[in-house]
Write an enzyme that holds these catalytic residues in place. Structure first.
Site, PDB file in Angstrom:
ATOM      1  N   ASP A 177       0.832  -1.189   0.000  1.00 19.85           N
ATOM      2  CA  ASP A 177       0.000   0.000   0.000  1.00 19.85           C
ATOM      3  C   ASP A 177       0.877   1.253   0.000  1.00 19.85           C
ATOM      4  O   ASP A 177       1.871   1.340   0.745  1.00 19.85           O
ATOM      5  CB  ASP A 177      -0.889  -0.025   1.247  1.00 19.85           C
ATOM      6  CG  ASP A 177      -1.810   1.162   1.345  1.00 19.85           C
ATOM      7  OD1 ASP A 177      -2.670   1.312   0.463  1.00 19.85           O
ATOM      8  OD2 ASP A 177      -1.665   1.940   2.305  1.00 19.85           O
ATOM      9  N   GLU A 237       1.532  -0.437  -5.084  1.00 18.74           N
ATOM     10  CA  GLU A 237       0.649   0.677  -5.398  1.00 18.74           C
ATOM     11  C   GLU A 237       1.598   1.861  -5.574  1.00 18.74           C
ATOM     12  O   GLU A 237       2.099   2.411  -4.582  1.00 18.74           O
ATOM     13  CB  GLU A 237      -0.340   0.927  -4.261  1.00 18.74           C
ATOM     14  CG  GLU A 237      -1.323   2.039  -4.576  1.00 18.74           C
ATOM     15  CD  GLU A 237      -2.273   2.331  -3.419  1.00 18.74           C
ATOM     16  OE1 GLU A 237      -3.454   2.620  -3.689  1.00 18.74           O
ATOM     17  OE2 GLU A 237      -1.833   2.297  -2.254  1.00 18.74           O
TER      18      GLU A 237
END
Length: 559
Positions: free
Chosen positions: A353, A389
């Site tokens: 993330d 990401e």
């Protein structure tokens, strides 16, 4: 203070006991080790079944690691730490022995966070002074775990990247309403391991599940005040512990085994397990947030601080803090956690993330950062599936798509935007469509990366579902109780003529055709396709494009 009956002082440590961080059971007891480069004294706190606390100073100290062996302490022992040291926020130092701290290496936790002023390391009326309130009754405890487990010949599927089809889903949301899963197992790892779940995934044809965060996390106070909860789980407090809320078992050791059972069952079905991991920030929030672990142990080692004013955190995550991936202590934590989940829990890979934050060793995004170097040379982690990401927030270089090292795969936001615009007849152009469809060589070709560097996606957990993408022009997040101000306004969606549900057969047919066109494009494009769980069956969130706090029918799959 006195030692518990049958034990020796924790300072009686064998040479080398501080090498392995965490709580390690050994013959006759357990070795406890925790890192802090700024502490003046670290106290191990052991808790009995009645909650009584016994304190033992850790007498061993080697190269920033405090350690000690406690005879008689074994698996099931609850514990925490207290750290005496400087409390000087203006220098970034926030030690306070009144705060019970979680072990960053805890393999399991018991209890929960109870919010109140007791959690603050500082005096609420004077942030420059330490709080005198004890937090012991307001925080979870770490639990000693025996790592023994029978993997029964488990073999990782090892699916090549070119053959990988990823299914992003949520342990609780996927299983909570499944009629084939026994009610007592719904919403749990055991439910995910049930034949009804694994057979469905196998028949669907996917090769890997990408699970939203399963590291131990806590819900933010502001959500609890609204009667909501952090459903997605991007608020980690334990990077080694599986989240207790997803376990059918109540015993911490059994929860760890239950997670392993899930991995084993999915592997048996030929399905890899990829974990969505949140190493960019922790649940402690900004400098005004609760002291739960890292802040009280070694604040400047774990967090990026503002140059010139280290009383404040430098935040590139939008959560109040950013982990200091340029410090050896934090880098060790991240690498040890990754190796643990690959080796001990036997998962197959990770989706990072806001991964750009991890490459900010000296502020800017850097392909030569220590984090990337450690990943590349590690004989275990370098062999896993690594998915980024490739962005974070608030910086001029926050969008780093196409800039990650060769062994990484990246969520392709430009693919998403192009395909959404193309199929709603926006001015995208056939050339742009063809470039994205054929692997985005403009992003990855110069580095001689293969098309599988692109993780192609149309929808993911953050945003509209596929059904909502063709049913709503605007977000409808009223259930989040923020006045519909949260969530992205740039959805690139089209309601096909009517906002939301409709009985009009022509609109229904058009929405179905649009959905099939988007899914077909996704599955035929060069790269690794990522399918959002439930899109294959038309799951709707009723127009909510930010359902992070909706642990209910809005988010759960309706089977």
């Amino acid at each position: 203070m006195t030692s518990p009956a049958g034990t020796a002082p924790a300072g009686k440590a064998a040479p080398g006991d501080g090498a392995v961080l965490g709580a390690t059971p050994r013959d006759g007891g357990t070795n406890f080790a925790v890192a802090s480069t700024i502490a003046e004294e670290v106290t191990l706190c052991l808790f009995g079944a009645d909650g009584a606390e016994t304190r033992l100073p850790l007498g061993g100290y080697d190269a920033g690691v405090w350690h000690g062996f406690v005879p008689g302490a074994g698996p099931g022992q609850a514990y925490g730490y207290r750290v005496r040291g400087p409390f000087e926020p203006r220098r970034g130092l926030r030690c306070n022995p009144n705060k019970l701290l979680l072990d960053p290496y805890a393999r399991a936790l018991s209890g929960s966070v109870t919010y109140g002023p007791e959690l603050l390391g500082h005096d609420p009326g004077n942030p420059d002074e330490p709080s005198g309130s004890d937090s012991g009754g307001h925080v979870p405890k770490a639990v000693v775990i025996d790592s023994g487990y029978d993997w029964d010949g488990d073999t990782k599927p090892g699916t090549p990247h070119a053959d990988t089809i990823i299914y992003e889903t949520h342990v609780r949301g996927f299983t909570m309403r499944h009629p084939g899963i026994p009610p007592g197992l719904r919403g749990t790892y055991a439910g995910m391991a049930h034949d009804a779940a694994t057979c469905y995934l196998q028949e669907l044809g996917i090769t890997a599940v990408e699970l939203l965060p399963v590291h131990e996390y806590v819900t933010e106070e502001f959500l609890l005040d609204r009667g909501l909860t952090n459903y997605w789980g991007y608020n980690t407090i334990g990077f080694f512990a599986p989240h207790r809320g997803y376990a059918a078992a109540t015993d911490p050791a059994a929860q760890v085994s239950e997670f392993k059972d899930m991995v084993k069952a999915l592997h048996r079905a030929g399905i890899e397990v990829i974990l969505d991991v949140v190493f960019n920030h922790t649940a402690e929030g900004s400098q005004g947030g609760p002291t739960l672990s890292f802040r009280g142990l070694d604040n400047p080692a774990y967090y990026r601080l503002v140059q010139g004013d280290p009383s404040k955190y430098y935040d590139t995550t939008g959560t109040g803090n950013s982990l200091n991936a340029g410090h050896p202590l934090t880098l060790r934590l991240i690498m040890d956690s990754l190796r643990y989940w690959l080796s001990e829990m036997r998962v197959d890979g990770f989706r990072f993330d806001l991964a750009a934050t991890l490459a900010r060793q000296d502020g800017g995004f850097d392909q030569l950062s220590a984090f990337f170097d450690l990943i590349a040379q590690d004989p275990v982690v370098s062999q896993a599936k690594l998915i980024a990401e490739p962005w974070d927030v608030g910086e001029s270089d926050s969008y780093d798509l196409g800039r990650f090292p060769a062994q990484w795969r990246e969520w392709n936001g430009r693919y998403r935007d192009c395909m959404r615009d193309f199929w709603r007849s926006q001015d995208t152009g056939v050339a742009e469509f063809a470039t994205r469809f054929s692997g985005s060589s403009d992003l990855y070709g110069a580095g001689r990366r293969r098309p599988t560097a692109s993780v192609n996606l149309i929808t993911v957990h953050d945003g509209f579902t596929l059904r909502d993408l063709v049913s709503y022009d605007a977000k409808h997040n009223e259930a989040n109780r923020e006045g519909n101000r949260d969530g992205n306004d740039d959805n690139r969606s089209w309601n096909c003529g009517t906002e939301g549900p409709t009985a009009d057969p022509d609109i229904g047919e058009l929405r179905g055709r649009q959905s099939r066109a988007l899914l077909t494009t996704l599955l035929l494009s060069f790269g690794m396709p990522l399918l959002l769980g439930g899109d294959e069956s038309g799951r709707t969130q009723l127009g909510n494009n930010n359902a992070y706090c909706q642990d209910n029918e809005i988010s759960w799959l309706d089977w």
